[in-house]
Design an enzyme around this catalytic site. Structure first.
Site, short mmCIF file in Angstrom:
data_model
loop_
_atom_site.label_atom_id
_atom_site.label_comp_id
_atom_site.label_asym_id
_atom_site.label_seq_id
_atom_site.Cartn_x
_atom_site.Cartn_y
_atom_site.Cartn_z
CB SER A 21 34.54 42.13 37.14
OG SER A 21 33.41 42.94 37.06
CE LYS B 270 34.69 45.73 36.26
NZ LYS B 270 33.86 45.73 37.49
CE1 TYR C 101 33.39 47.43 32.96
CE2 TYR C 101 31.03 47.77 32.66
CZ TYR C 101 32.09 47.28 33.41
OH TYR C 101 31.84 46.62 34.59
CE1 TYR D 126 34.26 44.91 41.74
CE2 TYR D 126 33.53 42.64 42.04
CZ TYR D 126 34.00 43.65 41.23
OH TYR D 126 34.22 43.41 39.91
CB VAL E 228 28.71 38.89 37.68
CG1 VAL E 228 28.69 39.85 38.84
CG2 VAL E 228 28.75 39.59 36.35
O1 DON Z 1 29.31 45.84 34.56
C1 DON Z 1 28.85 44.81 35.06
O2 DON Z 1 27.99 44.83 35.93
C2 DON Z 1 29.41 43.49 34.57
N1 DON Z 1 29.72 43.56 33.18
C3 DON Z 1 30.63 43.09 35.32
C4 DON Z 1 30.42 43.06 36.83
C5 DON Z 1 31.22 42.02 37.51
O3 DON Z 1 31.68 41.07 36.92
C6 DON Z 1 31.32 42.13 38.99
N2 DON Z 1 32.11 41.05 39.54
N3 DON Z 1 32.00 40.23 40.34
#
Ligand code: DON
Length: 320
Positions: free
Chosen positions: A76, A79, A203, A255, A273
């Protein structure tokens, strides 16, 4: 406004070197390291003992510790770069399709999306980032858009050795059923122009960018320098846009853990993540940290601790 040189002297650099060494030594001993993300299968294989940290100052000085040169999945954190690129293409028109409020919900939640008729709360939750990917895709082929994102990150990093880990991207394309649900809900509410599988392809690929802490710290430097590359003086985005992206990182970058992160660390930052966090210390530095174990909100447990220690020791905060 011109790009200005703000740093500082050898004393700061010397102190930073000591502080990073202290943080590395202390966190190496820590046994409670959180839980590595396993819903994207390749991320479950990452060694939870990894720890890296890199600080880049405006004069280009890079101070790093531990596994700071090792690449990991930025997830993320990407983003932030996708949002920067989308704002560059479409400007403030993007705010008709995505909000600017913290959601207070987990990053992958669909609850508010349904209640709020397909307008995601902000560009950093998954639903919002999927809308941003749709904006970047516009009428291009997914392959072209993915290439554009990679080239943008390479250009702000001034580093061509940044690529997507195809294995991670494909794994998430095969297992990302929750993101598929979000994309379909967005499409049902007419907030996606393109076909959900194409948007998800973009994405999931942007999330699978593999970068080291050293590369990430370099990539985020323009956000800490009012939108300029402080080394070349080249403007990447306007001062106002840099402030706004930082504001979103502060309020939404972690978040439903964003309030606690602001309380403990006190600078804008974005987590992923993969266990990475990119933090921006306006006027001073860009910082990247990596520790794969996550807390209950999906943010790096020791990464947050490391940033808390760094900002306290260096007396860095946007809150005075
Ligand atoms: O879409 C997802 O769930 C992952 N590619 C990215 C989520 C993420 O990194 C949340 N961050 N802490």
């Amino acid at each position: 406004m011109k790009c200005s040189e703000t740093i500082k002297g050898n004393k700061v650099k010397q102190r930073l070197r000591e502080v990073l060494d202290e943080i590395g030594t202390e966190l190496q001993k820590e046994r409670l390291r959180g839980k590595v993300a396993d819903y994207i299968p390749p991320l479950a294989q990452v060694d939870p003992a990894k720890f890296g940290m890199a600080v880049m100052l405006h004069d280009g000085t890079l101070i790093s510790a531990g596994d700071a040169a090792e690449k990991f999945s930025v997830q993320s954190i990407s983003k932030v770069f996708a949002l920067t690129l989308a704002l560059g293409k479409r400007g403030d028109a993007i705010w008709h399709r995505v909000g600017r409020e913290p959601s207070g919900d987990p990053f992958n939640s669909s609850i508010l999306l349904e209640l709020e008729k397909g307008i995601p709360r902000n560009p950093f939750i998954n639903a919002g980032a999927i809308v941003i990917a749709d904006i970047l895709l516009s009428s291009h082929q997914p392959r072209e858009t993915i290439g554009e994102i990679v080239r943008f990150v390479q250009s702000v990093s001034e580093d061509d050795d940044i690529f997507i880990d195809e294995f991670v991207a494909r794994a998430e394309d095969h297992t990302g059923f929750n993101n598929a649900a979000l994309a379909n809900l967005l499409k049902a509410h007419k907030n996606l122009d393109n076909a959900p599988p194409h948007v998800l392809g973009v994405y999931h690929h942007q999330c699978a960018l593999a970068m080291s802490c050293e590369q990430l710290a370099r990539a985020g430097l323009f956000l800490s320098a009012s939108g300029c590359n402080p080394l070349s003086g080249h403007r990447i985005i306007s001062v106002e846009r840099a402030r706004r992206i930082n504001a979103l990182m502060m309020t939404c970058g972690h978040y439903d853990g964003s309030g606690d992160f602001a309380f403990r660390v006190g600078v804008p930052a974005k987590s992923g993540v993969g266990g990475g966090i990119l933090a921006v210390v306006p006027g001073i530095a860009s910082v990247a940290v990596w520790s794969p174990g996550l807390n209950q909100h999906g943010n790096s447990m020791l990464g947050t601790r490391a940033l808390e220690m760094l900002c306290r020791q260096m007396n860095w905060s946007v809150f005075g």
